[in-house]
Design a protein around this motif. Structure first.
Motif, PDB file in Angstrom:
ATOM      1  N   VAL A   1      -6.126  -5.401  -9.805  1.00 57.89           N
ATOM      2  CA  VAL A   1      -5.773  -5.917  -8.825  1.00 57.89           C
ATOM      3  C   VAL A   1      -4.476  -6.350  -8.249  1.00 57.89           C
ATOM      4  CG1 VAL A   1      -6.533  -8.145  -7.243  1.00 57.89           C
ATOM      5  CG2 VAL A   1      -7.980  -7.068  -8.875  1.00 57.89           C
ATOM      6  N   TYR A   2      -4.145  -5.668  -7.391  1.00 57.82           N
ATOM      7  CA  TYR A   2      -2.448  -5.799  -6.704  1.00 57.82           C
ATOM      8  C   TYR A   2      -2.492  -6.730  -5.296  1.00 57.82           C
ATOM      9  CZ  TYR A   2      -1.536  -1.741  -9.638  1.00 57.82           C
ATOM     10  OH  TYR A   2      -1.351  -1.052 -10.603  1.00 57.82           O
ATOM     11  N   LYS A   3      -1.552  -7.628  -5.426  1.00 53.11           N
ATOM     12  CA  LYS A   3      -1.641  -8.655  -4.276  1.00 53.11           C
ATOM     13  C   LYS A   3      -0.155  -8.468  -3.693  1.00 53.11           C
ATOM     14  CE  LYS A   3      -2.372 -13.401  -2.533  1.00 53.11           C
ATOM     15  NZ  LYS A   3      -2.791 -14.613  -2.720  1.00 53.11           N
ATOM     16  N   ASN A   4      -0.359  -8.112  -2.529  1.00 53.99           N
ATOM     17  CA  ASN A   4       1.238  -7.920  -1.847  1.00 53.99           C
ATOM     18  C   ASN A   4       1.631  -9.355  -1.505  1.00 53.99           C
ATOM     19  OD1 ASN A   4       3.367  -7.282   0.009  1.00 53.99           O
ATOM     20  ND2 ASN A   4       2.553  -5.526   0.638  1.00 53.99           N
ATOM     21  N   PRO A   5       2.848  -9.810  -1.602  1.00 52.75           N
ATOM     22  CA  PRO A   5       3.408 -11.083  -1.537  1.00 52.75           C
ATOM     23  C   PRO A   5       3.921 -11.231  -0.144  1.00 52.75           C
ATOM     24  CG  PRO A   5       4.905 -10.077  -2.993  1.00 52.75           C
ATOM     25  CD  PRO A   5       3.652  -9.188  -2.815  1.00 52.75           C
ATOM     26  N   HIS A   6       4.097 -10.025   0.536  1.00 53.21           N
ATOM     27  CA  HIS A   6       4.619  -9.977   1.914  1.00 53.21           C
ATOM     28  C   HIS A   6       3.478 -10.512   3.023  1.00 53.21           C
ATOM     29  CE1 HIS A   6       8.567  -8.475   0.210  1.00 53.21           C
ATOM     30  NE2 HIS A   6       7.733  -7.544  -0.176  1.00 53.21           N
ATOM     31  N   ASN A   7       2.428  -9.900   2.823  1.00 56.21           N
ATOM     32  CA  ASN A   7       1.399  -9.999   3.842  1.00 56.21           C
ATOM     33  C   ASN A   7       0.196 -10.483   3.375  1.00 56.21           C
ATOM     34  OD1 ASN A   7       0.325  -7.692   2.434  1.00 56.21           O
ATOM     35  ND2 ASN A   7       0.715  -6.193   4.218  1.00 56.21           N
ATOM     36  N   GLY A   8       0.151 -10.717   2.053  1.00 55.64           N
ATOM     37  CA  GLY A   8      -1.132 -11.467   1.200  1.00 55.64           C
ATOM     38  C   GLY A   8      -2.309 -10.208   1.131  1.00 55.64           C
ATOM     39  N   GLU A   9      -2.194  -9.170   1.335  1.00 59.87           N
ATOM     40  CA  GLU A   9      -3.054  -8.244   1.165  1.00 59.87           C
ATOM     41  C   GLU A   9      -3.298  -7.933  -0.293  1.00 59.87           C
ATOM     42  OE1 GLU A   9      -4.232  -3.681   2.852  1.00 59.87           O
ATOM     43  OE2 GLU A   9      -2.234  -4.339   3.390  1.00 59.87           O
ATOM     44  N   VAL A  10      -4.752  -7.538  -0.521  1.00 59.74           N
ATOM     45  CA  VAL A  10      -5.315  -7.177  -1.810  1.00 59.74           C
ATOM     46  C   VAL A  10      -5.800  -5.988  -2.066  1.00 59.74           C
ATOM     47  CG1 VAL A  10      -6.815  -8.201  -3.593  1.00 59.74           C
ATOM     48  CG2 VAL A  10      -5.701  -9.954  -2.109  1.00 59.74           C
ATOM     49  N   VAL A  11      -5.453  -5.088  -2.999  1.00 61.36           N
ATOM     50  CA  VAL A  11      -5.907  -4.070  -3.141  1.00 61.36           C
ATOM     51  C   VAL A  11      -6.661  -3.932  -4.731  1.00 61.36           C
ATOM     52  CG1 VAL A  11      -5.400  -1.697  -3.786  1.00 61.36           C
ATOM     53  CG2 VAL A  11      -4.381  -2.694  -1.651  1.00 61.36           C
ATOM     54  N   GLN A  12      -7.699  -3.477  -4.793  1.00 63.76           N
ATOM     55  CA  GLN A  12      -8.477  -3.416  -6.199  1.00 63.76           C
ATOM     56  C   GLN A  12      -8.833  -1.786  -6.528  1.00 63.76           C
ATOM     57  OE1 GLN A  12     -12.397  -5.444  -6.357  1.00 63.76           O
ATOM     58  NE2 GLN A  12     -11.321  -7.467  -6.196  1.00 63.76           N
ATOM     59  N   THR A  13      -8.120  -1.467  -7.525  1.00 65.02           N
ATOM     60  CA  THR A  13      -8.359   0.069  -7.789  1.00 65.02           C
ATOM     61  C   THR A  13      -8.330   0.207  -9.337  1.00 65.02           C
ATOM     62  OG1 THR A  13      -7.362   2.200  -7.628  1.00 65.02           O
ATOM     63  CG2 THR A  13      -5.930   0.439  -7.919  1.00 65.02           C
TER      64      THR A  13
END
Length: 121
Positions: A83-95
Motif C-alpha cells: 500500500v502506497y500513500k501519496n503525501p501530496h494528495n492523500g491518494e492510496v494505491v494497493q498493488t
C-alpha cells in the motif's frame, strides 16, 4: 559453399560412416549383444512379457525411483499487497506488483526512491 562441394563433403562423411559400420559388424562384442537381444526378445514373445514387465520383475522399486526424480513444478509464493500513500494528495494505491499505472506515474514524477518511501505496509 557450392552444391558440388557440399555433395563431395557429404559423400566423404557417408564413406567414413560406412567404413565405421563395417568395422563394427566384425566386432565380437557387438555380435554377442545382438544375439542376446534377439534371444531375449524371442523369449519375451514366447511368454507374453514386455521389457517393462521384466524390469518390474527384477527391480520393482525402479518405477518409484523414476517418479521421484522427475522435477516438480515450482509453487510460487503469493505476493503480498503493498500500500502506497501519496503525501501530496492523500491518494492510496494497493498493488501486488510494480506494474500499477498510477504507481508508474508517481515514479516518473517524484522518482522511484521517493515513491518507495511512501510504502505503508
Amino acid at each position: 559453399m557450392s552444391r558440388l562441394a557440399e555433395y563431395r563433403k557429404l559423400e566423404q562423411q557417408l564413406a567414413a560412416q560406412l567404413a565405421e559400420l563395417e568395422s563394427m559388424k566384425s566386432d565380437s562384442g557387438l555380435k554377442k549383444e545382438m544375439e542376446f537381444e534377439d534371444k531375449l526378445r524371442a523369449l519375451l514373445g514366447e511368454y507374453g512379457f514386455s521389457l517393462k514387465d521384466v524390469i518390474n520383475l527384477l527391480d520393482p522399486h525402479s518405477v518409484r525411483r523414476i517418479a521421484t526424480n522427475e522435477p516438480k513444478a515450482a509453487v510460487r509464493k503469493p505476493r503480498r499487497v503493498k500500500v502506497y500513500k501519496n503525501p501530496h494528495n492523500g491518494e492510496v494505491v494497493q498493488t501486488k506488483g510494480g506494474n500499477h499505472r498510477t504507481l508508474k506515474e508517481w515514479k516518473n514524477e517524484y522518482g522511484s526512491d521517493t515513491v518507495e518511501s511512501w510504502l505503508a505496509q
